[in-house]
Design a protein around this motif. Structure first.
Motif, PDB file in Angstrom:
ATOM      1  N   SER A 161       0.824  -1.209   0.000  1.00  0.00           N
ATOM      2  CA  SER A 161       0.000   0.000   0.000  1.00  0.00           C
ATOM      3  C   SER A 161       0.857   1.257   0.000  1.00  0.00           C
ATOM      4  O   SER A 161       0.472   2.276  -0.555  1.00  0.00           O
ATOM      5  CB  SER A 161      -0.953   0.001   1.199  1.00  0.00           C
ATOM      6  OG  SER A 161      -0.231   0.012   2.398  1.00  0.00           O
ATOM      7  N   ARG A 162       2.029   1.187   0.623  1.00  0.00           N
ATOM      8  CA  ARG A 162       2.940   2.331   0.574  1.00  0.00           C
ATOM      9  C   ARG A 162       3.424   2.568  -0.846  1.00  0.00           C
ATOM     10  O   ARG A 162       3.489   3.696  -1.300  1.00  0.00           O
ATOM     11  CB  ARG A 162       4.135   2.091   1.499  1.00  0.00           C
ATOM     12  CG  ARG A 162       3.761   2.081   2.943  1.00  0.00           C
ATOM     13  CD  ARG A 162       4.969   1.822   3.791  1.00  0.00           C
ATOM     14  NE  ARG A 162       4.543   1.097   4.965  1.00  0.00           N
ATOM     15  CZ  ARG A 162       5.326   0.474   5.782  1.00  0.00           C
ATOM     16  NH1 ARG A 162       6.621   0.450   5.573  1.00  0.00           N
ATOM     17  NH2 ARG A 162       4.863  -0.144   6.830  1.00  0.00           N
ATOM     18  N   ALA A 163       3.765   1.501  -1.527  1.00  0.00           N
ATOM     19  CA  ALA A 163       4.209   1.630  -2.917  1.00  0.00           C
ATOM     20  C   ALA A 163       3.087   2.182  -3.785  1.00  0.00           C
ATOM     21  O   ALA A 163       3.332   2.987  -4.688  1.00  0.00           O
ATOM     22  CB  ALA A 163       4.691   0.285  -3.452  1.00  0.00           C
ATOM     23  N   GLY A 164       1.867   1.783  -3.496  1.00  0.00           N
ATOM     24  CA  GLY A 164       0.732   2.276  -4.258  1.00  0.00           C
ATOM     25  C   GLY A 164       0.556   3.777  -4.142  1.00  0.00           C
ATOM     26  O   GLY A 164       0.127   4.435  -5.091  1.00  0.00           O
TER      27      GLY A 164
ATOM     28  N   SER B 289      15.049   3.162   8.831  1.00  0.00           N
ATOM     29  CA  SER B 289      16.303   2.675   8.253  1.00  0.00           C
ATOM     30  C   SER B 289      16.123   1.879   6.961  1.00  0.00           C
ATOM     31  O   SER B 289      17.056   1.741   6.186  1.00  0.00           O
ATOM     32  CB  SER B 289      17.090   1.867   9.279  1.00  0.00           C
ATOM     33  OG  SER B 289      16.298   0.855   9.841  1.00  0.00           O
ATOM     34  N   TRP B 290      14.935   1.412   6.686  1.00  0.00           N
ATOM     35  CA  TRP B 290      14.666   0.687   5.450  1.00  0.00           C
ATOM     36  C   TRP B 290      14.399   1.625   4.273  1.00  0.00           C
ATOM     37  O   TRP B 290      14.370   1.216   3.115  1.00  0.00           O
ATOM     38  CB  TRP B 290      13.463  -0.250   5.634  1.00  0.00           C
ATOM     39  CG  TRP B 290      12.233   0.453   6.137  1.00  0.00           C
ATOM     40  CD1 TRP B 290      11.885   0.663   7.443  1.00  0.00           C
ATOM     41  CD2 TRP B 290      11.215   1.074   5.353  1.00  0.00           C
ATOM     42  NE1 TRP B 290      10.704   1.370   7.522  1.00  0.00           N
ATOM     43  CE2 TRP B 290      10.262   1.636   6.255  1.00  0.00           C
ATOM     44  CE3 TRP B 290      11.000   1.210   3.995  1.00  0.00           C
ATOM     45  CZ2 TRP B 290       9.137   2.313   5.823  1.00  0.00           C
ATOM     46  CZ3 TRP B 290       9.869   1.902   3.573  1.00  0.00           C
ATOM     47  CH2 TRP B 290       8.954   2.430   4.483  1.00  0.00           C
ATOM     48  N   LEU B 291      14.165   2.888   4.540  1.00  0.00           N
ATOM     49  CA  LEU B 291      13.724   3.830   3.510  1.00  0.00           C
ATOM     50  C   LEU B 291      14.690   4.002   2.335  1.00  0.00           C
ATOM     51  O   LEU B 291      14.247   3.981   1.187  1.00  0.00           O
ATOM     52  CB  LEU B 291      13.401   5.190   4.142  1.00  0.00           C
ATOM     53  CG  LEU B 291      12.848   6.237   3.186  1.00  0.00           C
ATOM     54  CD1 LEU B 291      11.497   5.797   2.611  1.00  0.00           C
ATOM     55  CD2 LEU B 291      12.720   7.576   3.886  1.00  0.00           C
ATOM     56  N   PRO B 292      16.000   4.177   2.557  1.00  0.00           N
ATOM     57  CA  PRO B 292      16.873   4.361   1.390  1.00  0.00           C
ATOM     58  C   PRO B 292      16.796   3.200   0.395  1.00  0.00           C
ATOM     59  O   PRO B 292      16.711   3.423  -0.818  1.00  0.00           O
ATOM     60  CB  PRO B 292      18.269   4.481   1.998  1.00  0.00           C
ATOM     61  CG  PRO B 292      18.025   5.015   3.364  1.00  0.00           C
ATOM     62  CD  PRO B 292      16.740   4.360   3.807  1.00  0.00           C
ATOM     63  N   TRP B 293      16.805   1.971   0.915  1.00  0.00           N
ATOM     64  CA  TRP B 293      16.712   0.818   0.009  1.00  0.00           C
ATOM     65  C   TRP B 293      15.381   0.825  -0.714  1.00  0.00           C
ATOM     66  O   TRP B 293      15.318   0.606  -1.923  1.00  0.00           O
ATOM     67  CB  TRP B 293      16.868  -0.507   0.767  1.00  0.00           C
ATOM     68  CG  TRP B 293      16.612  -1.662  -0.137  1.00  0.00           C
ATOM     69  CD1 TRP B 293      17.500  -2.259  -0.988  1.00  0.00           C
ATOM     70  CD2 TRP B 293      15.361  -2.328  -0.350  1.00  0.00           C
ATOM     71  NE1 TRP B 293      16.874  -3.246  -1.700  1.00  0.00           N
ATOM     72  CE2 TRP B 293      15.558  -3.318  -1.329  1.00  0.00           C
ATOM     73  CE3 TRP B 293      14.082  -2.187   0.201  1.00  0.00           C
ATOM     74  CZ2 TRP B 293      14.545  -4.159  -1.774  1.00  0.00           C
ATOM     75  CZ3 TRP B 293      13.066  -3.025  -0.245  1.00  0.00           C
ATOM     76  CH2 TRP B 293      13.309  -3.999  -1.219  1.00  0.00           C
ATOM     77  N   TRP B 294      14.293   1.060  -0.007  1.00  0.00           N
ATOM     78  CA  TRP B 294      12.962   1.004  -0.599  1.00  0.00           C
ATOM     79  C   TRP B 294      12.806   2.032  -1.715  1.00  0.00           C
ATOM     80  O   TRP B 294      12.304   1.713  -2.796  1.00  0.00           O
ATOM     81  CB  TRP B 294      11.918   1.203   0.492  1.00  0.00           C
ATOM     82  CG  TRP B 294      10.510   1.045   0.048  1.00  0.00           C
ATOM     83  CD1 TRP B 294       9.911  -0.081  -0.436  1.00  0.00           C
ATOM     84  CD2 TRP B 294       9.508   2.055   0.050  1.00  0.00           C
ATOM     85  NE1 TRP B 294       8.587   0.166  -0.725  1.00  0.00           N
ATOM     86  CE2 TRP B 294       8.310   1.469  -0.423  1.00  0.00           C
ATOM     87  CE3 TRP B 294       9.492   3.384   0.431  1.00  0.00           C
ATOM     88  CZ2 TRP B 294       7.128   2.186  -0.545  1.00  0.00           C
ATOM     89  CZ3 TRP B 294       8.307   4.088   0.321  1.00  0.00           C
ATOM     90  CH2 TRP B 294       7.139   3.493  -0.173  1.00  0.00           C
ATOM     91  N   LEU B 295      13.244   3.270  -1.462  1.00  0.00           N
ATOM     92  CA  LEU B 295      13.140   4.295  -2.507  1.00  0.00           C
ATOM     93  C   LEU B 295      14.013   3.948  -3.707  1.00  0.00           C
ATOM     94  O   LEU B 295      13.607   4.155  -4.854  1.00  0.00           O
ATOM     95  CB  LEU B 295      13.495   5.670  -1.944  1.00  0.00           C
ATOM     96  CG  LEU B 295      12.504   6.247  -0.931  1.00  0.00           C
ATOM     97  CD1 LEU B 295      12.994   7.607  -0.435  1.00  0.00           C
ATOM     98  CD2 LEU B 295      11.098   6.340  -1.498  1.00  0.00           C
ATOM     99  N   TYR B 296      15.200   3.421  -3.441  1.00  0.00           N
ATOM    100  CA  TYR B 296      16.061   2.970  -4.533  1.00  0.00           C
ATOM    101  C   TYR B 296      15.341   1.909  -5.364  1.00  0.00           C
ATOM    102  O   TYR B 296      15.322   1.965  -6.595  1.00  0.00           O
ATOM    103  CB  TYR B 296      17.381   2.402  -3.987  1.00  0.00           C
ATOM    104  CG  TYR B 296      18.042   1.448  -4.937  1.00  0.00           C
ATOM    105  CD1 TYR B 296      18.755   1.918  -6.034  1.00  0.00           C
ATOM    106  CD2 TYR B 296      17.920   0.070  -4.768  1.00  0.00           C
ATOM    107  CE1 TYR B 296      19.335   1.038  -6.938  1.00  0.00           C
ATOM    108  CE2 TYR B 296      18.490  -0.805  -5.653  1.00  0.00           C
ATOM    109  CZ  TYR B 296      19.190  -0.329  -6.740  1.00  0.00           C
ATOM    110  OH  TYR B 296      19.756  -1.207  -7.629  1.00  0.00           O
TER     111      TYR B 296
END
Length: 133
Positions: free
Chosen positions: A3-6, A29-36
């Motif tokens: 849902s965040r990706a959506g 701390s997961w945010l940089p990887w997720w946005l990448y």
């Protein structure tokens, strides 16, 4: 994360450019990887999607979203180094039993590697901006 990706890839933030979204109680701390990963996958597969975006997913996040940092999340230094400190807000995680409350602020302030400016933004400025204060 779906849902965040959506919110970012589904065009919601593009259609509502004044909307503010906060991803809370999930650490940062997961945010940089997720946005990448979102940007990488959008670059590869976005042109074939039914919803087309005029910006990269990370651009929408940086423009309209906030994420919280827990008091003892020492990896916040890495997030600030990679993404800056404009989109991070502080969470005491109270009243959860694993929170650092009532010493959450002291715990956060003990994290080495954050500048006084970053600490102020995360503890106050970003929160005030997010809530329109």
């Amino acid at each position: 994360l779906r849902s965040r990706a959506g919110m970012l890839q589904g065009g919601v933030l593009e259609r509502f450019p004044r909307m503010t979204v906060a991803f809370l109680e999930g650490n940062c701390s997961w945010l940089p990887w997720w946005l990448y990963r979102l940007d990488d996958q959008w670059e590869k597969f976005g042109p074939g999607e039914s919803v087309q975006l005029s910006e990269k997913p990370s651009t929408y996040f940086m423009r309209q979203c906030y994420i919280s940092v827990d008091a003892d999340e020492h990896l916040v230094e890495d997030v600030v180094n990679r993404l800056g400190d404009d989109n991070i807000v502080f969470s005491t995680d109270y009243p959860h039993p694993d929170s650092a409350y009532p010493h959450a602020s002291e715990e956060f302030l003990s994290i080495e590697g954050l500048s006084p400016s970053s600490r102020r933004k995360i503890l106050w400025d970003n929160c005030a901006r997010m809530y329109g204060l």
